[in-house]
Design a protein around this motif. Structure first.
Motif, mmCIF file in Angstrom:
data_model
loop_
_atom_site.group_PDB
_atom_site.id
_atom_site.type_symbol
_atom_site.label_atom_id
_atom_site.label_comp_id
_atom_site.label_asym_id
_atom_site.label_seq_id
_atom_site.Cartn_x
_atom_site.Cartn_y
_atom_site.Cartn_z
ATOM 1 N N THR A 332 -33.817 -33.730 8.953
ATOM 2 C CA THR A 332 -32.266 -34.307 10.132
ATOM 3 C C THR A 332 -33.235 -34.934 10.696
ATOM 4 N N ASP A 333 -32.422 -35.703 10.439
ATOM 5 C CA ASP A 333 -33.242 -36.807 11.763
ATOM 6 C C ASP A 333 -32.297 -36.521 12.949
ATOM 7 N N LEU A 334 -33.312 -37.291 13.984
ATOM 8 C CA LEU A 334 -32.339 -37.279 15.672
ATOM 9 C C LEU A 334 -33.304 -38.129 16.046
ATOM 10 N N ILE A 335 -32.692 -38.835 17.253
ATOM 11 C CA ILE A 335 -33.264 -39.717 17.847
ATOM 12 C C ILE A 335 -32.944 -39.462 18.937
ATOM 13 N N THR A 336 -34.117 -40.500 19.975
ATOM 14 C CA THR A 336 -34.172 -40.474 20.723
ATOM 15 C C THR A 336 -34.296 -42.098 21.497
ATOM 16 N N ASP A 337 -34.040 -41.908 22.527
ATOM 17 C CA ASP A 337 -32.977 -43.720 23.335
ATOM 18 C C ASP A 337 -34.923 -43.721 24.061
ATOM 19 N N VAL A 338 -36.039 -45.082 24.105
ATOM 20 C CA VAL A 338 -37.122 -45.290 24.718
ATOM 21 C C VAL A 338 -36.764 -46.443 25.611
ATOM 22 N N SER A 339 -35.787 -46.492 25.756
ATOM 23 C CA SER A 339 -35.313 -48.041 26.288
ATOM 24 C C SER A 339 -35.897 -48.254 27.873
ATOM 25 N N GLU A 340 -35.672 -47.102 28.515
ATOM 26 C CA GLU A 340 -35.953 -46.618 29.801
ATOM 27 C C GLU A 340 -36.771 -45.693 30.119
ATOM 28 N N ASP A 341 -37.770 -45.514 31.152
ATOM 29 C CA ASP A 341 -38.372 -44.152 31.745
ATOM 30 C C ASP A 341 -38.748 -43.770 30.718
ATOM 31 N N SER A 342 -40.077 -44.991 29.700
ATOM 32 C CA SER A 342 -40.728 -43.507 28.553
ATOM 33 C C SER A 342 -41.542 -44.613 27.860
ATOM 34 N N ARG A 343 -42.392 -43.951 27.349
ATOM 35 C CA ARG A 343 -43.890 -44.375 26.450
ATOM 36 C C ARG A 343 -44.429 -43.599 25.969
ATOM 37 N N LEU A 344 -45.014 -44.230 24.630
ATOM 38 C CA LEU A 344 -45.519 -43.866 23.542
ATOM 39 C C LEU A 344 -46.699 -44.481 23.514
ATOM 40 N N GLU A 345 -47.807 -42.896 23.110
ATOM 41 C CA GLU A 345 -48.950 -43.538 23.454
ATOM 42 C C GLU A 345 -49.641 -43.338 22.193
ATOM 43 N N VAL A 346 -50.678 -43.602 21.630
ATOM 44 C CA VAL A 346 -51.632 -43.033 20.604
ATOM 45 C C VAL A 346 -53.383 -43.453 20.896
ATOM 46 N N ASP A 347 -53.695 -42.059 21.000
ATOM 47 C CA ASP A 347 -54.657 -41.947 21.317
ATOM 48 C C ASP A 347 -55.061 -42.023 22.528
ATOM 49 N N GLY A 348 -53.860 -41.746 23.636
ATOM 50 C CA GLY A 348 -54.296 -41.789 25.561
ATOM 51 C C GLY A 348 -53.975 -43.501 25.821
ATOM 52 N N GLU A 349 -53.468 -44.306 24.237
ATOM 53 C CA GLU A 349 -53.203 -45.473 24.621
ATOM 54 C C GLU A 349 -51.702 -46.111 24.643
ATOM 55 N N VAL A 350 -51.175 -46.097 25.869
ATOM 56 C CA VAL A 350 -50.072 -46.269 25.723
ATOM 57 C C VAL A 350 -49.625 -47.559 24.124
ATOM 58 N N VAL A 351 -48.461 -47.253 23.427
ATOM 59 C CA VAL A 351 -48.529 -48.731 22.113
ATOM 60 C C VAL A 351 -46.751 -49.074 22.378
ATOM 61 N N GLN A 352 -46.043 -48.489 22.949
ATOM 62 C CA GLN A 352 -44.957 -48.989 23.550
ATOM 63 C C GLN A 352 -44.229 -48.710 25.456
ATOM 64 N N ARG A 353 -43.777 -49.443 25.376
ATOM 65 C CA ARG A 353 -42.962 -48.566 27.146
ATOM 66 C C ARG A 353 -41.698 -49.356 27.112
ATOM 67 N N ASN A 354 -40.919 -48.284 27.251
ATOM 68 C CA ASN A 354 -39.347 -48.653 27.458
ATOM 69 C C ASN A 354 -38.762 -50.253 26.891
ATOM 70 N N GLY A 355 -39.130 -49.314 25.807
ATOM 71 C CA GLY A 355 -38.249 -50.130 24.423
ATOM 72 C C GLY A 355 -39.419 -50.989 23.726
ATOM 73 N N ARG A 356 -40.219 -51.854 24.336
ATOM 74 C CA ARG A 356 -41.394 -52.898 24.252
ATOM 75 C C ARG A 356 -42.827 -52.399 23.645
ATOM 76 N N PHE A 357 -42.502 -52.769 22.754
ATOM 77 C CA PHE A 357 -43.902 -53.133 22.277
ATOM 78 C C PHE A 357 -45.273 -54.000 21.991
ATOM 79 N N ARG A 358 -46.264 -53.970 22.469
ATOM 80 C CA ARG A 358 -47.741 -54.436 23.644
ATOM 81 C C ARG A 358 -48.220 -55.671 23.022
ATOM 82 N N TRP A 359 -47.219 -55.982 21.511
ATOM 83 C CA TRP A 359 -47.430 -56.940 21.135
ATOM 84 C C TRP A 359 -46.047 -57.869 21.549
ATOM 85 N N GLU A 360 -45.375 -57.877 22.231
ATOM 86 C CA GLU A 360 -44.130 -58.138 22.041
ATOM 87 C C GLU A 360 -44.004 -58.812 23.464
ATOM 88 N N ASP A 361 -43.301 -59.818 24.237
ATOM 89 C CA ASP A 361 -43.122 -61.039 25.279
ATOM 90 C C ASP A 361 -42.321 -59.270 26.575
#
Length: 365
Positions: A332-361
């Motif tokens: 069962t999938d559950l979804i969270t909006d990460v477009s604002e005030d959020s970050r996704l880290e992998v091994d302490g490095e931010v990969v996505q912040r406020n919905g934008r990935f580090r390789w995106e404008d």
């Protein structure tokens, strides 16, 4: 027939399921997916595949379950045989009522799910793909005009999947090389281990270990989950509205849950079996062709600016060969909006912040 329906069928049969001559194909058809079913059947006939079509309606399921005693034979032989002998299993969603089974007692739904564990596993062993035909009922759920919804659906489905796969490969590499993921946002601070796992570049084709059309996510099978997470994207689960779900994890298991709406159905799912309290999936939405929520998990979990987690079964594609991941009768999938005030880290490095990935404008590290 709208030519986009035939294109949908072509992508499903050719790109997604990779159907070959002589394949045994089961097509499960929702009540309002008739037009897509006709186009798929035509494509399968041209390919020289063997077709069996079945009817999948929520109202039929409701009638059966409400009339039942709640005691079900485990993996009925006729149903299991069909699943075991299918090379390809295609599910064409297009129901008339997302809440058709809402008044079926939870214990009966739970018993029915558990009794068909073997059938589901047999389907998962095939080249299975789920898709949805844009219908008026789905448009209504999305609060959109029918023609507007068709444009939305086909923008998500009829993508340049090879190009999107190249983009998503960047996220797959990050997860494959990583050991720990941390998700931080409003009401969320969650860590999970991912070392020893293989991420799936879900580019809408079984060739990528991907089984949804549309797709557009990268997912893996986390473990050792700790912390809390809030899922703020409204959903319909088991025919019931669910909103603002909160899960708390300790030692890899859900130890507390709550929701602004639908807490009972979340509790029912978590109580299905032991594996239902552990995570089976971490998924990161990357399909920018999906730009709004529609109360349809097939689309919503793929949307850019979202992260989803699934309690229950883990997919074998994420696991080392020979290793069994989290097992459960539910996923069962559950979804969270990460477009604002959020970050996704992998091994302490931010990969996505406020919905934008580090390789995106627009990414701010």
């Amino acid at each position: 027939m709208d030519e986009r329906v035939r294109e949908h069928a072509r992508v499903l049969v050719d790109w997604s399921a990779r159907v070959e001559a002589g394949d045994n194909v089961v097509v499960s058809v929702g009540p309002d997916a008739h037009e897509l079913a006709v186009a798929v059947a035509e494509r399968l006939g041209e390919r020289g595949a063997n077709l069996v079509a079945t009817y999948a309606a929520g109202e039929v399921t409701r009638a059966y379950l409400r009339a039942s005693t709640g005691e079900f034979d485990e993996d009925p032989a006729h149903e299991l045989a069909l699943a075991e002998n299918a090379d390809v299993y295609l599910s064409l969603g297009g129901g008339r009522n997302a809440s058709a089974t809402a008044d079926v007692p939870g214990e009966i739904r739970q018993a029915h799910r558990k009794a068909r564990t073997g059938v589901r596993e047999a389907r998962y062993d095939s080249r299975w793909v789920s898709t949805a035909h844009p219908t008026r009922s789905l448009a209504q759920r999305a609060n959109m005009a029918y023609e507007e919804y068709r444009e939305f659906a086909y923008d998500a489905i009829l993508r340049d999947w090879e190009t999107l796969a190249e983009e998503m490969a960047k996220m797959k590499t990050v997860l494959d090389d990583g050991e720990e993921v941390r998700l931080v946002g409003a009401g969320t601070d969650l860590t999970m281990r991912i070392d020893g796992r293989t991420a799936v570049n879900s580019a809408a084709s079984v060739a990528y270990d991907s089984h949804n059309l549309p797709s557009g996510e990268v997912f893996t099978a986390p473990y050792a989950t700790e912390g809390e997470v809030t899922f703020d994207v409204p959903m319909t689960i088991e025919g019931e509205a669910v909103r603002d779900v909160r899960l708390e994890f300790a030692d890899g298991e859900v130890v507390a849950h709550d929701a602004a709406q639908g807490a009972d159905v979340i509790g029912e799912i978590l109580d299905t079996d032991e594996g239902a309290r552990r995570l089976g999936e971490l998924g990161i939405g990357m399909n920018r062709g999906i730009d709004r929520y529609t109360d349809n998990i097939l689309f919503d979990e793929k949307m850019g600016d979202t992260v989803h987690l699934a309690v229950g079964r883990a997919y074998d594609a994420c696991l080392p060969e020979g290793e069994t991941g989290n097992e459960s009768a539910v996923h069962t999938d559950l979804i969270t909006d990460v477009s604002e005030d959020s970050r996704l880290e992998v091994d302490g490095e931010v990969v996505q912040r406020n919905g934008r990935f580090r390789w995106e404008d627009g990414f701010e590290g």
